[in-house]
Each structure stands twice: as C-alpha cells, then as structure tokens.
Scaffold this active site. Structure first.
Site, PDB file in Angstrom:
ATOM      1  N   LYS A 175      13.187  -2.955  -7.005  1.00 27.21           N
ATOM      2  CA  LYS A 175      12.883  -1.793  -6.670  1.00 27.21           C
ATOM      3  C   LYS A 175      13.140  -1.372  -4.928  1.00 27.21           C
ATOM      4  O   LYS A 175      13.440  -0.515  -3.727  1.00 27.21           O
ATOM      5  CB  LYS A 175      11.605  -1.447  -6.091  1.00 27.21           C
ATOM      6  CG  LYS A 175      11.270  -0.023  -6.273  1.00 27.21           C
ATOM      7  CD  LYS A 175      11.186   0.850  -5.741  1.00 27.21           C
ATOM      8  CE  LYS A 175      10.615   2.301  -5.253  1.00 27.21           C
ATOM      9  NZ  LYS A 175      11.023   3.702  -5.720  1.00 27.21           N
ATOM     10  N   LYS A 245       6.750   1.705   5.081  1.00 22.11           N
ATOM     11  CA  LYS A 245       6.832   0.140   4.405  1.00 22.11           C
ATOM     12  C   LYS A 245       7.522  -0.083   3.595  1.00 22.11           C
ATOM     13  O   LYS A 245       7.969  -1.325   3.468  1.00 22.11           O
ATOM     14  CB  LYS A 245       5.435   1.062   3.066  1.00 22.11           C
ATOM     15  CG  LYS A 245       4.501  -0.043   2.722  1.00 22.11           C
ATOM     16  CD  LYS A 245       4.951  -0.200   0.986  1.00 22.11           C
ATOM     17  CE  LYS A 245       4.845   1.108   0.321  1.00 22.11           C
ATOM     18  NZ  LYS A 245       4.541   1.374  -0.829  1.00 22.11           N
TER      19      LYS A 245
HETATM   20  P1  NAD Z   1      -0.539   8.947  -2.341  1.00 24.44           P
HETATM   21  O1  NAD Z   1      -0.967   8.220  -1.109  1.00 24.44           O
HETATM   22  O2  NAD Z   1       0.296  10.364  -3.097  1.00 24.44           O
HETATM   23  O3  NAD Z   1      -1.377   8.168  -4.110  1.00 24.44           O
HETATM   24  C1  NAD Z   1      -2.126   6.667  -3.659  1.00 24.44           C
HETATM   25  C2  NAD Z   1      -2.964   6.694  -4.208  1.00 24.44           C
HETATM   26  O4  NAD Z   1      -3.953   6.060  -3.724  1.00 24.44           O
HETATM   27  C3  NAD Z   1      -3.950   8.095  -3.531  1.00 24.44           C
HETATM   28  O5  NAD Z   1      -4.844   8.874  -4.673  1.00 24.44           O
HETATM   29  C4  NAD Z   1      -5.233   7.046  -2.872  1.00 24.44           C
HETATM   30  O6  NAD Z   1      -6.242   8.230  -2.772  1.00 24.44           O
HETATM   31  C5  NAD Z   1      -5.034   5.818  -3.818  1.00 24.44           C
HETATM   32  N1  NAD Z   1      -6.023   5.049  -2.768  1.00 24.44           N
HETATM   33  C6  NAD Z   1      -5.631   4.695  -1.554  1.00 24.44           C
HETATM   34  N2  NAD Z   1      -5.926   3.288  -1.492  1.00 24.44           N
HETATM   35  C7  NAD Z   1      -7.197   2.875  -2.365  1.00 24.44           C
HETATM   36  C8  NAD Z   1      -8.208   1.768  -3.005  1.00 24.44           C
HETATM   37  N3  NAD Z   1      -8.215   1.092  -2.207  1.00 24.44           N
HETATM   38  N4  NAD Z   1      -8.892   2.109  -4.255  1.00 24.44           N
HETATM   39  C9  NAD Z   1      -8.487   3.429  -5.282  1.00 24.44           C
HETATM   40  N5  NAD Z   1      -7.216   4.589  -4.738  1.00 24.44           N
HETATM   41  C10 NAD Z   1      -7.035   3.988  -3.219  1.00 24.44           C
HETATM   42  O7  NAD Z   1       1.175   8.349  -2.467  1.00 24.44           O
HETATM   43  P2  NAD Z   1       2.157   8.297  -3.513  1.00 24.44           P
HETATM   44  O8  NAD Z   1       3.467   9.069  -2.949  1.00 24.44           O
HETATM   45  O9  NAD Z   1       1.773   8.214  -5.566  1.00 24.44           O
HETATM   46  O10 NAD Z   1       3.313   7.060  -4.070  1.00 24.44           O
HETATM   47  C11 NAD Z   1       1.982   5.656  -4.652  1.00 24.44           C
HETATM   48  C12 NAD Z   1       3.057   4.606  -4.865  1.00 24.44           C
HETATM   49  O11 NAD Z   1       4.664   4.797  -5.704  1.00 24.44           O
HETATM   50  C13 NAD Z   1       3.527   3.903  -3.700  1.00 24.44           C
HETATM   51  O12 NAD Z   1       4.051   2.400  -3.714  1.00 24.44           O
HETATM   52  C14 NAD Z   1       4.734   4.251  -3.246  1.00 24.44           C
HETATM   53  O13 NAD Z   1       5.930   3.818  -2.266  1.00 24.44           O
HETATM   54  C15 NAD Z   1       4.891   4.314  -4.624  1.00 24.44           C
HETATM   55  N6  NAD Z   1       6.120   5.305  -4.857  1.00 24.44           N
HETATM   56  C16 NAD Z   1       6.052   7.280  -3.921  1.00 24.44           C
HETATM   57  C17 NAD Z   1       6.757   7.692  -5.233  1.00 24.44           C
HETATM   58  C18 NAD Z   1       7.266   9.386  -3.849  1.00 24.44           C
HETATM   59  O14 NAD Z   1       7.805   9.392  -4.276  1.00 24.44           O
HETATM   60  N7  NAD Z   1       6.317  10.110  -3.927  1.00 24.44           N
HETATM   61  C19 NAD Z   1       8.409   7.434  -5.032  1.00 24.44           C
HETATM   62  C20 NAD Z   1       8.805   6.299  -5.940  1.00 24.44           C
HETATM   63  C21 NAD Z   1       7.608   5.589  -5.874  1.00 24.44           C
END
Ligand code: NAD
Length: 323
Positions: A175, A245
């Site tokens: 990744k 990050k």
């Molecule tokens: P986001 O911030 O929208 O979602 C994260 C979720 O986790 C939120 O709902 C938040 O409330 C929850 N959260 C945070 N801390 C927590 C805890 N301690 N306990 C329980 N829940 C908790 O982020 P995202 O864009 O959905 O990304 C999520 C992951 O996927 C990240 O690691 C990101 O790097 C990866 N990712 C994102 C994308 C993208 O395009 N958005 C693509 C591929 C991978």
C-alpha cells in the site's frame, strides 16, 4: 457468525454497507463501533448491534474489520487495556486492519495477538471512496494465510480484488509503495502542467492534448480531473492529513531500509507545507496548489467543459474518480 466493523468514516461506511448486504443474505450478524456513535446510527437502524467499546465488540465477534485513521488509532483500538480488542477476542478470532498502517505497527500488534491464539492481518485498501462504494476496491493482505482463506468470503463482499501478498506487514508495504507512487507522480504532474500553462497553453486544451500521447493513453493525466483542473479541493475524497500520514510512513520506511527516495521526499515536503497553510481537511491534491502558486499561474477549468471533454474522449482504462 458475528462480524464486527470499527471505523465507519469515509471508507468504512461504504465498505461496511456492502459487507452488511452480504451478511444479511447469508444470515450472519453485524456489530459496529466508532468513536462517533452517530456514524453507526444508519447501521443500527438497519439491524446491526452496537458495541460500546472495541473489547465489547470483540467479545461478540468471530471476525473483525478496522477502518481507522492510522497507526495510533489502530494500536489504541487493538491493545488498550480494559477497552481494546485484545481483552475480548476468542482464540482463533481474526482481525483485518483495512486502515493504511505502518508495517512495524501491524507486526507488533500481530505478535501480541499471536500470544492469545488470535490473528491480526494487515489488509489496506485502494480505490478511494468511489471504489469503496461500488465495490471496485483492491485489498492487499499480509498475515496468516489460513485466516485469509477462511475469511475471504467477507472480503469479497466489499472488494473485487482481495489478494494475499505475504507475511504480516506485506499488505502495508504494498500500500505504501502504491500511495507513494501516486504522490510522487502528482508532484511531477503539477510541475509539468504549470510549466505548460505558463508557456501559454490553455489548461483544458493542454490536458486534452497530453491525454492522447503515449503517457496519456495510460490515463495518467485523468487524476487531474476532479481537483487540480477544477481548482476544487473540498470536500476531500482523501484528506491531506491522512495522505501525509501515508507519505510519512512511506518515506520513513525508505529511511529505515536505506533506500534514497528523492521525488517522494519532495512530495512529502510539499504536503507538510500544505498542512502549514491550514489545508489539512482539504483533499490531499491541495498540495498541488503550492506549485500553481510557485509558477504564478491560474488553473480553474469550468466543470461543464471538463465533462464535455470527457464525453469527447472517455476514460478507457479505469475510473478517473478512483484514487
Ligand atoms: P475517516 O477519518 O473518514 O474515517 C475514520 C473513522 O474512524 C471515523 O469514522 C472516526 O470517527 C473513526 N475513529 C477514529 N478513531 C477511532 C477510535 N479510536 N475508535 C473508533 N473509531 C475511531 O478516514 P477514511 O478516509 O475513511 O480513511 C480510513 C483509512 O483508510 C485510513 O487509514 C486511510 O489512510 C485509508 N484509506 C483512505 C482512502 C480515501 O480515499 N479516503 C483510500 C484508501 C485508504
């Protein structure tokens, strides 16, 4: 079987929604948790059970999926004494971490889980929110192969490309290679494109031209459609702070392994500068605005003109909205 999902944000909400359709049709139950309870409400309304903590969720589930911001949150959810997953999991249970995490962190957590007879697999995803919603999503899995095989049916419920890569950490390395490539390419594209616009070519005409060349035919330039060409960086498809990050993890890995990464570190530095401008909640492509500023050009193409250009020459490989 009871299946748990923690982290119902931009990506998690779509993945959990697709997973829940499969679970309903196969008589499995869904249990959800998020620090923002409101994110779980739509799932609870459709019959999912709420767990007040990761530990409570682990006590109820055989397999758990995590979609959390990064290493810090995953470590807290997995290992915090009293409330973490580790205290509640049954022997043989499996946790798939769909977050983009550090290889060193997933290996550390997997070792702790192993001591309790449980499996922790890193399973980062690629496809952006559009892919998470449609199910056109890649998942790269590292860890116990038997656990992967046993639970692949759940991964297939929200992904069309779930793939076993190797031992724990292998998914995260794949990744970081992928995302680091994306941001290094982004930095190069911002550079050449601002040169072209400053050289006097109208942005849409330039974009339509280069798309038809040898590099363009692989649709490299289609990544400019949604943000850079339109000068539109909100709402974020992938927030700058999360992308930074990823680039921090990738360039740290390069340093750890003694691999020089010139362009990637340049891309990383631009992203740090963009954070300093207060753009952390904007889309990660907002770092490209710095190059627009440095070049002293303006790029803001009317979305209707872009739409018409895409109708004239539709994307042929992949979906330009995927990241
Ligand atoms: P986001 O911030 O929208 O979602 C994260 C979720 O986790 C939120 O709902 C938040 O409330 C929850 N959260 C945070 N801390 C927590 C805890 N301690 N306990 C329980 N829940 C908790 O982020 P995202 O864009 O959905 O990304 C999520 C992951 O996927 C990240 O690691 C990101 O790097 C990866 N990712 C994102 C994308 C993208 O395009 N958005 C693509 C591929 C991978």
């Amino acid at each position: 079987m009871k299946v748990g999902f923690i982290g119902l944000g931009t990506m998690g909400a779509y993945m959990a929604a697709n997973l829940s359709k499969y679970l309903e049709s196969s008589n499995h139950g869904l249990v959800v948790h998020d620090v923002r309870r409101e994110a779980a409400e739509p799932f609870i309304a459709k019959g999912a059970a709420w767990a007040a903590s990761p530990r409570a969720l682990a006590e109820a589930c055989d397999v758990v999926f995590l979609s959390l911001p990064g290493p810090k949150e995953v470590e807290a959810v997995a290992t915090t004494a009293d409330t973490g997953l580790l205290g509640g999991l049954k022997p043989g249970a499996a946790v798939f971490d769909l977050s983009t995490n550090a290889p060193s962190m997933v290996r550390k957590i997997a070792a702790l889980f192993g001591e309790k007879g449980c499996h922790f697999l890193d399973a980062p995803v690629s496809g952006g929110p559009a892919g998470a919603r449609s199910g056109r999503l890649a998942i790269w899995v590292g860890g116990d192969k038997a656990s992967f095989d046993e639970h692949k049916v759940f991964l297939d419920a929200f992904s069309d490309q779930a793939r076993y890569i190797g031992a724990i950490g292998a998914g995260s390395v794949a990744k970081l290679v992928h995302n680091c490539a994306g941001y290094a390419i982004q930095t190069a594209l911002a550079e050449v494109f601002t040169m072209g616009v400053k050289g006097g070519v109208e942005p849409l005409a330039l974009w339509e031209a280069v798309r038809t060349g040898a590099v363009g035919r692989s649709r490299t330039f289609d990544r400019l459609v949604d943000q850079f060409l339109q000068n539109k960086y909100e709402p974020p498809a992938f927030a700058l702070k999360l992308a930074l990050k990823d680039m921090t993890l990738a360039t740290d890995l390069g340093r750890e392994l003694g691999v020089p990464m010139r362009l990637s570190n340049l891309a990383y530095t631009d992203m740090v500068e963009a954070m300093g401008r207060g753009w952390e909640g904007q889309d990660s492509r907002s770092a490209m605005k710095l190059q627009i500023e440095r070049a002293g050009v303006e790029i803001a193409v009317d979305p209707e003109r872009i739409k018409a250009a895409l109708e004239r020459d539709p994307p042929t490989t992949g979906d330009p909205k995927r990241s």
